[in-house]
Design an enzyme around this catalytic site. Structure first.
Site: not given
Length: 429
Positions: A132, A135, A142, A177, A250, A253, A260, A262, A333
DNA sequence: GTGACGGAGGAGTGGC
DNA sequence: GCCACTCCTC
DNA sequence: GTCAC
């Protein structure tokens, strides 16, 4: 080095972590599974109706573990994936790298995770996963380790390191933060959100983030977002009907819920970014600030995070409703885009990220650069090595697709997360 | 083996 | 006040 | 960490 000797001690706690009910945001569903708000600084009346604050809970956020993503990592729908456990491991590795200050590794793990989410059957080995995109050798190893032992060595932390990691993740759920500040607050000895509120050096942005930590994590239903957008459009067109106002992200879309609001704005009089963004006079009288002031005056904008000449970040809220009381605060925003860049901006801010990446790569392969500022072709000078830029005149989103020789995709067809890129490219040929 | 991986606006800070 | 820099956000 | 060059 084998990890087998570490397993007996650590595995039970890991299993416990996976089993523990998700009290806040599930990392993959992005749904608040238990409606308990962190009411840090109550901003509304205790009789605020249906949306009133439920109770003060200082304990809850502390219970968030490393299996839960910090608010800022991308959400991926993996509920249905037969490889959900592997995806959770990759998500945790991504968070670990973010906290280590390794954004490219973080994105590499996220990319691998997205590929695996889109894979329809259970992976039996790292080798199978390696077929894929995203990867490679290391992630394949892992995955093998996880399939064989039930864990990945890199994620096995001592109890104190795990507590520190959990706190760093908790603090990063506060807007403003990031990993650096979160680590510094943990180093300063802060153990909880209440603790952190006592920090005198929190920036204005961080205080807003703390005040609304729970509300910002709530999804905005499409109908509420439509009402919010309507208020912005009306207020803006009252100032000047020549403004163009569009919600991106979104919402454009076609999503049923968004994180939020935008919004991009443009105006025929705004044709270039002001030379000096620090020119306060210009900022105050800018086409963006006129809109912001109108929205502040009517109570729609409740807090500001940053105010510039072309970008505003803040908090908005629907007006008080007689039956429901006060509504949830949401992040908003606003961007003011030069008129001639409007369609490039609309395309870029509609996304999604993966779709933007595909288009940028396509542009690059054809000798263009595509960004929110437009589509530019590099032209080689007739004499010498120099190149110069030729800006392509764009009058619609369709124009960009045409120039790049791609079939036009409507906004709701640009949700690329989980879509295998090859499939998309094959479809376009 | 090595560089690219998005990159700019805004807040804040510290040096001059 | 200016500038360079870090951090954060999207 | 992965990939393209």
């Amino acid at each position: 080095m084998s990890t087998t000797h570490l397993l007996p001690a650590v595995l039970p706690s890991l299993k416990a972590t996976f089993k523990r009910p998700l009290l806040l945001r599930s990392p993959f569903s992005n749904v608040l599974t238990k409606q308990t708000r962190f009411n840090f600084q109550p901003t509304r009346s205790a009789t605020g109706g249906a949306q009133k604050i439920v109770k003060k809970s200082s304990k809850l956020p502390q219970e968030k573990t490393q299996t839960q993503s910090v608010n800022k990592s991308p959400s991926v729908q993996i509920k249905e994936s037969p490889n959900r456990d592997i995806c959770e491991v990759l998500e945790r590795l991504a968070i670990q790298e973010r906290n280590n200050g390794q954004p490219f590794k973080e994105r590499a793990y996220q990319k691998a995770m997205r590929s695996i989410v889109a894979y329809p059957t259970r992976l039996n080995s790292g080798k199978e996963a390696q077929t894929l995109p995203g990867v490679g050798d290391k992630i394949a190893k892992k995955i093998d380790q996880f399939l064989e032992t039930g864990s990945v060595e890199q994620l096995l932390l001592s109890k104190s390191n795990q507590e520190e990691a959990d706190l760093i993740n908790l603090f990063q759920r506060i807007s403003g933060i990031g990993p650096v500040k979160a680590k510094s607050f943990v180093d300063k000895g802060y153990k909880s959100l209440e603790d952190l509120a006592k920090e005198p050096q929190l920036t204005h942005h961080q205080r807003i983030g703390l005040k609304y930590i729970k509300e910002f994590e709530e999804k905005i239903p499409r109908d509420e977002l439509e009402r919010l957008l309507d208020i912005v459009k009306k207020a803006t067109h009252e100032i000047d009907p020549r403004y163009i106002v569009e919600a991106c992200g979104s919402f454009r879309r076609g999503a049923n819920v968004s994180n939020d609001l935008d919004i991009i704005l443009t105006h025929p009089d705004f044709t270039e970014v002001m030379e000096s963004a620090t020119d306060r006079k210009k900022v105050k009288t800018s086409l963006l600030m006129q809109v912001v002031q109108a929205l502040e005056n009517c109570g729609f904008l409740t807090d500001s995070i940053s105010k510039g000449s072309v970008k505003y970040m803040g908090v908005c809220q629907l007006p008080k409703n007689k039956t429901d009381g006060l509504c949830t605060h949401h992040r908003i925003d606003l961007r003011l885009i030069p008129h001639q860049n409007y369609y490039a901006g609309l395309l870029a801010w509609t996304g999604d990220d993966e779709h933007n990446r595909i288009m940028r790569l396509r542009a690059k392969a054809r000798g263009y650069t595509l960004s929110e500022y437009g589509l530019v072709r590099k032209i080689k000078a007739e004499i010498g090595e120099d190149t110069y830029d030729e800006k392509i005149h764009i009058q619609s989103e369709e124009d960009v697709f045409k120039v790049l020789d791609m079939p036009y995709k409507k906004p709701h067809e640009r949700n690329m997360r989980g879509v295998v890129k090859k499939k998309y490219l094959m479809h376009e040929e």
